[in-house]
Design an enzyme around this catalytic site. Structure first.
Site: not given
Length: 386
Positions: A79, A181, A195, A211, A319
């Protein structure tokens, strides 16, 4: 600064509420101006915590005469910037603001008083302050001064933008977001641990946007050893979150991208007394090391709350993800699903053992939305919260 991922004409939103009637407040013009407030607010993405992202627009005779956003904690609110841009012309005008103007003295004076002093005739508010101790205070002050106030314009979008801030205020801890993913058959890596990459570049770009809007991103030691991630947003000028590693044994590599703290700060949580030589090596590289007893997602979340975090992204293995869910450190899930099948009875999955033995114990996500990102599917939803 544009933190949006590359546009994709195939992107489609599928919501489990898309057929429900949405309550609308205000005129079409009001909603357009509030959307402009939200666009402005996003310019502070990742930089305002523990404050919210807020945008403000001042309109007179149908024309924008001033606008602003909150750039970071400790600096003037949206503002104030909008009023400064409008100057004397603000008298008799309407101000649109995505969050109720504050009515208390903190690091900056109350915005409600600035609006009254500027002689504005009307205030349109996206959402009321979520803090139950102060909610409505700013609105009340404006009304007492004879200023017309409308609330709830584009409220859902305003709340979504600041869901981390709202969660922090209401529950005294940051919003935890679990991102992973996986392949169509539920694997996050092959049986050998490989991976790179499960999803497409479009999906990875979308993750970098997430992120950029989070205050911290958490991984376990195994992720550092196997993937050597950077955990940065990669967009020019975008915010990089605090990178957090949780490692009980401190069996971490001497050299890693995360130890290059000129890119972004890194914090390592470990058990008391764990490998003093490794701790010293990390500190020499600019990494902060904190001992927690016990080392747990719950303790880590409490520490990050004290640092001022509103949102924490968990990009960890199964985990740690299971422990984070069990201990209430995760409230939201972003699951990227790639149309691939790799099989493997021992291939890792995104969430480890939760101790469930029947399907009735399964955690059913709420407010689920699905979106196609490149050739992958993103499922977004919230865990049930008491």
């Amino acid at each position: 600064m544009n933190n949006s991922p590359p546009s994709n004409s195939a992107n489609k939103l599928i919501s489990n509420t898309e057929n429900e009637k949405v309550k609308t407040v205000g005129s079409d013009f009001d909603r357009r101006m509030m959307q402009r407030c939200l666009d402005l607010a996003r310019r502070g993405l990742g930089r305002t915590s523990p404050n919210p992202m807020v945008g403000a627009v001042i309109v007179k005779d149908g024309e924008i005469i001033g606008e602003g956003f909150h750039p970071r904690a400790g600096e003037p609110h949206a503002e104030v910037f909008a009023l400064k841009a409008a100057g004397e012309n603000a008298r008799g005008a309407t101000i649109y603001v995505s969050l109720e103007p504050c009515n208390h003295y903190g690091r900056t004076p109350p915005c409600s008083e600035a609006i009254v002093a500027a002689g504005l005739a009307k205030t349109v508010v996206g959402m009321v302050d979520p803090n139950p101790l102060v909610a409505g205070g700013g609105i009340k002050r404006l009304q007492e001064a004879g200023i017309e106030v409308i609330t709830g314009v584009e409220e859902e979008a305003c709340r979504k933008l600041n869901e981390g801030f709202i969660h922090r205020i209401l529950y005294k801890k940051p919003l935890g977001i679990l991102k992973y993913a996986m392949t169509l058959d539920g694997k996050i890596a092959t049986t050998t641990g490989h991976s790179a990459w499960v999803t497409t570049e479009d999906a990875r770009s979308a993750v970098r946007v997430v992120r950029a809007g989070c205050d911290a991103v958490v991984v376990g030691g195994n992720t550092v050893r196997k993937d050597n991630p950077r955990l940065t947003s990669r967009f020019p000028g975008a915010h990089n979150p605090l990178r957090v590693v949780m490692s009980r044994a401190l069996d971490l590599p001497d050299v890693a991208h995360l130890w290059k703290t000129e890119e972004a700060p890194t914090l390592v949580f470990t058990e008391p007394g764990a490998k003093p030589d490794v701790q010293e090596n990390l500190r020499k590289q600019g990494v902060e090391v904190v001992e927690l007893s016990p080392l747990s997602p719950e303790k880590a979340t409490a520490y990050l709350y004290e640092l001022g975090c509103c949102s924490v992204l968990w990009e960890c293995g199964g985990i740690l993800a299971a422990n984070a869910i069990t201990q209430g450190a995760v409230q939201k899930v972003l699951a990227f699903i790639a149309p691939k099948i790799i099989g493997g009875s021992d291939a890792p999955t995104p969430v480890g053992d939760l101790g469930f033995t029947t399907m009735t114990q399964a955690l059913s996500l709420e407010r689920v939305e699905m979106r196609i990102v490149g050739s992958d599917c993103l499922v977004e939803g919230y865990l049930p919260y008491p």
